[in-house]
Design a protein around this motif. Structure first.
Motif, PDB file in Angstrom:
ATOM      1  N   UNK A   1      -2.788   5.953 -13.847  1.00 34.60           N
ATOM      2  CA  UNK A   1      -3.409   5.864 -14.918  1.00 34.60           C
ATOM      3  C   UNK A   1      -2.678   4.708 -15.734  1.00 34.60           C
ATOM      4  N   UNK A   2      -3.524   4.053 -16.576  1.00 33.18           N
ATOM      5  CA  UNK A   2      -2.956   2.901 -17.563  1.00 33.18           C
ATOM      6  C   UNK A   2      -1.547   3.217 -17.804  1.00 33.18           C
ATOM      7  N   UNK A   3      -0.623   2.309 -17.516  1.00 26.81           N
ATOM      8  CA  UNK A   3       0.604   2.165 -18.169  1.00 26.81           C
ATOM      9  C   UNK A   3       1.911   2.928 -17.129  1.00 26.81           C
ATOM     10  N   UNK A   4       1.294   3.367 -15.997  1.00 18.74           N
ATOM     11  CA  UNK A   4       2.417   4.114 -14.785  1.00 18.74           C
ATOM     12  C   UNK A   4       2.584   2.948 -14.029  1.00 18.74           C
ATOM     13  N   UNK A   5       3.826   2.696 -13.676  1.00 19.42           N
ATOM     14  CA  UNK A   5       4.396   1.631 -12.872  1.00 19.42           C
ATOM     15  C   UNK A   5       4.161   2.019 -11.598  1.00 19.42           C
ATOM     16  N   UNK A   6       4.026   0.833 -10.670  1.00 22.13           N
ATOM     17  CA  UNK A   6       3.774   0.891  -9.408  1.00 22.13           C
ATOM     18  C   UNK A   6       4.733   1.554  -8.496  1.00 22.13           C
ATOM     19  N   UNK A   7       6.256   1.562  -9.077  1.00 19.41           N
ATOM     20  CA  UNK A   7       7.230   2.052  -8.314  1.00 19.41           C
ATOM     21  C   UNK A   7       7.153   3.702  -8.550  1.00 19.41           C
ATOM     22  N   UNK A   8       6.662   4.187  -9.657  1.00 21.77           N
ATOM     23  CA  UNK A   8       6.266   5.418 -10.214  1.00 21.77           C
ATOM     24  C   UNK A   8       5.333   6.071  -9.136  1.00 21.77           C
ATOM     25  N   UNK A   9       4.223   5.291  -9.104  1.00 22.31           N
ATOM     26  CA  UNK A   9       3.083   5.832  -8.157  1.00 22.31           C
ATOM     27  C   UNK A   9       3.751   6.055  -6.692  1.00 22.31           C
ATOM     28  N   UNK A  10       4.505   4.888  -6.116  1.00 21.48           N
ATOM     29  CA  UNK A  10       5.099   5.073  -4.829  1.00 21.48           C
ATOM     30  C   UNK A  10       5.751   6.405  -4.651  1.00 21.48           C
ATOM     31  N   UNK A  11       6.740   6.711  -5.704  1.00 22.03           N
ATOM     32  CA  UNK A  11       7.586   8.131  -5.552  1.00 22.03           C
ATOM     33  C   UNK A  11       6.678   9.215  -5.850  1.00 22.03           C
ATOM     34  N   UNK A  12       5.529   9.161  -6.458  1.00 23.81           N
ATOM     35  CA  UNK A  12       4.779  10.265  -6.732  1.00 23.81           C
ATOM     36  C   UNK A  12       4.024  10.590  -5.294  1.00 23.81           C
ATOM     37  N   UNK A  13       3.615   9.420  -4.540  1.00 22.95           N
ATOM     38  CA  UNK A  13       2.813   9.780  -3.381  1.00 22.95           C
ATOM     39  C   UNK A  13       3.756  10.056  -2.339  1.00 22.95           C
ATOM     40  N   UNK A  14       5.086   9.767  -2.341  1.00 22.03           N
ATOM     41  CA  UNK A  14       6.195  10.381  -1.411  1.00 22.03           C
ATOM     42  C   UNK A  14       6.236  11.964  -1.621  1.00 22.03           C
ATOM     43  N   UNK A  15       6.261  12.033  -2.720  1.00 20.09           N
ATOM     44  CA  UNK A  15       6.498  13.665  -3.437  1.00 20.09           C
ATOM     45  C   UNK A  15       5.580  14.578  -2.816  1.00 20.09           C
ATOM     46  N   UNK A  16       4.322  14.043  -2.900  1.00 17.48           N
ATOM     47  CA  UNK A  16       3.086  14.859  -2.591  1.00 17.48           C
ATOM     48  C   UNK A  16       2.654  14.585  -1.257  1.00 17.48           C
ATOM     49  N   UNK A  17       3.123  13.719  -0.508  1.00 18.31           N
ATOM     50  CA  UNK A  17       2.834  13.542   0.873  1.00 18.31           C
ATOM     51  C   UNK A  17       1.632  12.818   1.121  1.00 18.31           C
ATOM     52  N   UNK A  18       1.113  12.031   0.429  1.00 19.80           N
ATOM     53  CA  UNK A  18      -0.030  11.241   0.575  1.00 19.80           C
ATOM     54  C   UNK A  18      -0.057  10.206   1.632  1.00 19.80           C
ATOM     55  N   UNK A  19       1.181   9.689   1.862  1.00 22.95           N
ATOM     56  CA  UNK A  19       1.197   8.278   2.841  1.00 22.95           C
ATOM     57  C   UNK A  19       2.099   9.210   4.110  1.00 22.95           C
ATOM     58  N   UNK A  20       1.568   8.927   5.279  1.00 24.90           N
ATOM     59  CA  UNK A  20       2.199   9.519   6.455  1.00 24.90           C
ATOM     60  C   UNK A  20       3.136   8.568   6.954  1.00 24.90           C
ATOM     61  N   UNK A  21       3.361   7.239   6.643  1.00 24.78           N
ATOM     62  CA  UNK A  21       4.189   6.223   6.879  1.00 24.78           C
ATOM     63  C   UNK A  21       5.633   6.600   6.309  1.00 24.78           C
ATOM     64  N   UNK A  22       5.639   7.181   5.007  1.00 27.94           N
ATOM     65  CA  UNK A  22       6.959   7.683   4.244  1.00 27.94           C
ATOM     66  C   UNK A  22       7.548   8.740   4.694  1.00 27.94           C
ATOM     67  N   UNK A  23       6.899   9.624   5.649  1.00 29.49           N
ATOM     68  CA  UNK A  23       7.811  10.889   6.334  1.00 29.49           C
ATOM     69  C   UNK A  23       8.952  10.459   6.859  1.00 29.49           C
ATOM     70  N   UNK A  24       9.693  11.086   6.221  1.00 32.63           N
ATOM     71  CA  UNK A  24      11.363  10.946   7.174  1.00 32.63           C
ATOM     72  C   UNK A  24      11.989   9.796   6.904  1.00 32.63           C
TER      73      UNK A  24
END
Length: 468
Positions: free
Chosen positions: A244-267
């Motif tokens: 959403x507007x106002x969310x930082x790029x780093x916050x989006x990265x950390x949330x994608x790791x937390x919910x498992x959206x990106x396979x490259x980040x596993x482990x």
């Protein structure tokens, strides 16, 4: 001063002017019946900021723009459009006499028909790819996209605007990858009131980005989301509520790791976040990203002039899967060749073994020569089998050159025995001459040297019609 006085002297004038505190004013002046003047000052600062933001976005995506005044038969183009064709810096407006000669002969009729349909009101949207001649003589594939944005009282178009992209490489190589950019439509039209103009500009920008078939996201100079289209959120379903507007790029990265959206980040979550932050801030490389659902994205990021970032996400899963299938097929072929070669080697060794035993018996000179040819031919066939194994080794990255001491004269006689029959069959005289130096022991890979010499001599016999 002179320009303002000249405008003030006109019966009606509209002037846009920056003032010292950074704001912009639209100055509207009209002459009254008694010879006086009525003036209005409208604050258009927000409109100017929106126009600058849109210009920055266009520059960041490297898109040429054009605006066609249908009645005046003139087209205004931006710098990117001009640079695409190598036109001089003074080229900001083009008439038919400037544009039509640039068209490729095979595209001129089609483009002319489209423009005629537009001027007659039969077509409201331009969408085509044509070839244009660059200033240095080569052809540039240009993708034109545009819409009619203004009509007269009779419904005929008076103003049309759109974009032009240099898609030469895409047409020649990967048309489907970047074809989604043709949805990006940019058009700004002045409005009497600054607030309505700003809102119309935002609405058009949002609609254009939303129409893209690829994911699009824009970050400001503080690396916070300004806007993102539905396609971008669709790629990251778990993270979508946070984009959403106002969310930082780093916050989006950390949330994608937390919910498992990106396979490259596993482990390796922190390491992956650090890598993506560096790539994002550098905005100078293309990244492939594997998602949790198995899809593969190609990530493009470009810095804008105000310090922000424009990001594109393109689904390249089909290309990625095709590459993996091709590599798997190559590995299977290498394994087949290796297995087949081993199966042939066993009976071949038996034939050569029996030939060795036969050589130890009493033979006439002619029989000994024929047996020698059989043995040489068997060795050659075994060498071919080894060649097949070599091919498998090369494709597996395991090819090695093995240098050992060997007798060059014996190798030469073996080649003569093997290939002399072919030469004789063509009526050629094949002669082997060994000098004194040839008697010395050599160091090298005898098998590879034999392959090279055998190919050279075989070609010589093949392409020699008479002589020796």
């Amino acid at each position: 001063m002179h320009e303002r006085l000249a405008a003030h002297a006109q019966p009606r004038s509209v002037v846009e002017q920056p003032i010292r505190d950074g704001r912009w004013l639209r100055i509207i002046e009209n002459e009254t019946r008694d010879g006086g003047r009525v003036g209005m000052r409208v604050d258009i600062t927000d409109l100017k900021r929106q126009e600058q933001r849109l210009a920055d976005i266009i520059a960041g995506t490297n898109v040429g723009t054009w605006e066609w005044d249908v009645k005046a038969r003139s087209t205004t183009v931006n710098n990117i459009w001009r640079e695409t064709l190598g036109l001089p810096p003074s080229t900001t407006m083009m008439g038919p006499q400037d544009f039509l000669p640039l068209l490729h002969p095979d595209d001129a009729q089609r483009m002319g028909d489209l423009l005629n349909r537009i001027t007659q009101g039969d077509l409201s949207r331009l969408e085509t790819n044509v070839r244009l001649r660059h200033a240095d003589g080569h052809w540039v594939w240009a993708m034109f996209r545009g819409n009619t944005i203004q009509r007269d009282a009779s419904g005929l178009p008076t103003l049309m605007s759109g974009i032009v992209l240099d898609v030469t490489k895409e047409v020649e190589r990967e048309q489907a990858i970047l074809a989604a950019r043709d949805a990006l439509q940019v058009a700004l039209a002045a409005r009497d009131q600054a607030e309505q103009d700003a809102k119309a500009a935002r609405d058009r920008l949002q609609a254009a980005v939303e129409a893209m078939r690829d994911g699009f996201v824009l970050f400001d100079a503080e690396d916070r989301v300004v806007l993102a289209n539905s396609r971008f959120r669709e790629f990251y379903p778990g993270t979508a509520p946070f984009i959403q507007p106002g969310t930082s790029f780093e916050q989006i990265l950390r949330e994608s790791v937390a919910v498992g959206d990106v396979a490259d980040a596993v482990g390796r979550p922190e390491e992956w976040i650090a890598e993506r932050m560096a790539q994002h801030l550098g905005a100078n490389e293309t990244v492939e990203q594997r998602l949790a659902d198995g899809r593969v994205l190609r990530v493009y990021e470009v810095a804008t002039s105000d310090g922000g970032r424009v990001g594109i996400r393109i689904d390249v899963t089909e290309l990625y899967d095709a590459r993996e299938r091709a590599e798997a097929a190559s590995r299977a072929k290498s394994a087949f060749l290796a297995n087949m070669s081993h199966e042939i080697r066993t009976p071949m060794n038996g034939i050569l073994g029996m030939a060795e035993l036969l050589a130890a018996t009493a033979l006439s000179r002619e029989q000994a020569q024929m047996l020698g040819t059989i043995r040489a031919s068997g060795d050659a066939l075994l060498s071919i089998i080894n060649d097949i194994l070599d091919l498998a080794r090369i494709e597996a990255g395991k090819m090695q050159i093995v240098p050992r001491p060997f007798d060059m004269v014996k190798l030469a006689h073996r080649l003569q025995s093997l290939l002399g029959v072919q030469a004789h069959a063509k009526g050629l005289n094949m002669t082997l001459v060994c000098t004194g130096d040839g008697q010395q022991t050599r160091l090298g890979d005898e098998t590879r040297i034999g392959q090279v010499l055998g190919n050279l001599i075989g070609n010589a016999i093949k392409f020699t019609e008479q002589g020796q």
